[in-house]
Design an enzyme around this catalytic site. Sequence first.
Site, PDB file in Angstrom:
ATOM      1  N   GLY A 327      35.594  43.485  35.943  1.00 28.54           N
ATOM      2  CA  GLY A 327      36.403  42.364  35.480  1.00 28.54           C
ATOM      3  C   GLY A 327      36.889  42.619  34.066  1.00 28.54           C
ATOM      4  O   GLY A 327      37.083  43.765  33.660  1.00 28.54           O
ATOM      5  N   GLU A 328      37.130  41.549  33.310  1.00 30.98           N
ATOM      6  CA  GLU A 328      37.595  41.596  31.923  1.00 30.98           C
ATOM      7  C   GLU A 328      39.045  42.063  31.787  1.00 30.98           C
ATOM      8  O   GLU A 328      39.606  42.030  30.709  1.00 30.98           O
ATOM      9  CB  GLU A 328      36.724  42.516  31.050  1.00 30.98           C
ATOM     10  CG  GLU A 328      35.267  42.148  30.980  1.00 30.98           C
ATOM     11  CD  GLU A 328      34.475  43.104  30.086  1.00 30.98           C
ATOM     12  OE1 GLU A 328      35.100  43.946  29.379  1.00 30.98           O
ATOM     13  OE2 GLU A 328      33.238  43.034  30.093  1.00 30.98           O
ATOM     14  N   GLY A 329      39.659  42.554  32.860  1.00 25.42           N
ATOM     15  CA  GLY A 329      40.946  43.235  32.763  1.00 25.42           C
ATOM     16  C   GLY A 329      40.794  44.742  32.755  1.00 25.42           C
ATOM     17  O   GLY A 329      41.778  45.472  32.562  1.00 25.42           O
TER      18      GLY A 329
END
Length: 370
Positions: A327-329
């Site tokens: 996640g997080e980008g």
Amino acid sequence: MSVEHPAPLSKGLQVTHGFGPVAAPDAQVRAAAEQRQTQLTKPAGSLGRLETLGNWIAACQGVCPPRQFERARVVVFAGDHGVAQHGVSAYPSEVTGQMVANFLAGGAAVNALAAVAGATVRVADIAVAGDTDPSVSKHKVRRGSGAIDREDALTDDEVAAALAAGRAIADEEIDAGADLLIAGDMGIGNTTPATVLIATLTGTEPVAAVGRGTGVDDAGWIRKVAAIRDGMRRARPVATDPVDLLRVAAGADFAAMAGFLAQAANRRTPVVLDGVVVTAAALVAEDLAAGAKEWWLPGHRSTEPAHDLALKHLRLEPLVDLDMRLGEGSGALTALPILRAAVATLAEMSTFADAGVSTADEPDSVDLSK
């Protein structure tokens, strides 16, 4: 060649929940890009998907050749979820707030990958359970969303506020010059509502959609399946209404991401999607703003089973498949250099005519008498 032709909205389409139908990327500019690809100093099609990516970027920008991204911007939407208190994650919910501080300090994967990819990072606390730095909590809706296996995630007012927050964040970034957006996520337990959304909208049984998230053991996986089953039972009656679905079975961070993705498309700004959480929000955003998906590109394929289900439902093909699930980008940022390469080849390569190179149909003349 420069072409600027915003496509008209189709007649008869109605505005949906304030977002409305989305004009597609410019077809005339895409055709110009396709034509330019045939004139570049390479065999036709030899750069494979880089060529179609470059054409898409040109169509999104409305100009051929396209411009290299000058302000690629990641927005990490952070939020806690009540369902995390019921054993569906390997980490405690306190980690969400701690990771927000880590993002601000520059110590997370998203920070390292953004630096390499030529992007900058913004964090937005939408529903973190604790206090965060005032610089990231401007659009905060509430402290944690409800446990969706047993209660609604949000109230009517809260889902409206979260959608408005996502829209406002997209506007803020685009007005500040962002020419490419990436949505990221941070929230312990957030793969549970993501899977509820995806399995509900794709008609998939829970056991076929549930992954390990942050790495739960077998007992945790069983608890997660049960929570998703119960969440889906509550979600099904509202599955055809994207706002009600976000209210009942998602959370403030998901609603904000959905608003962000829909508004970016309305503002004709391309977005690179990240993993299962962001793509779950994208499924709902496409229902909010029909046609928005034409402005999105999945950066990667997550190891979460629900992510592949969502990508197939949206008919979007990811750029990389590296067994990522952070996640997080992070997956989107890993793919961003590929997009930059697509722009560079279409914009910076010489044509056959400019370089004085013969085409396959026009070989150099050769004196065969010698």
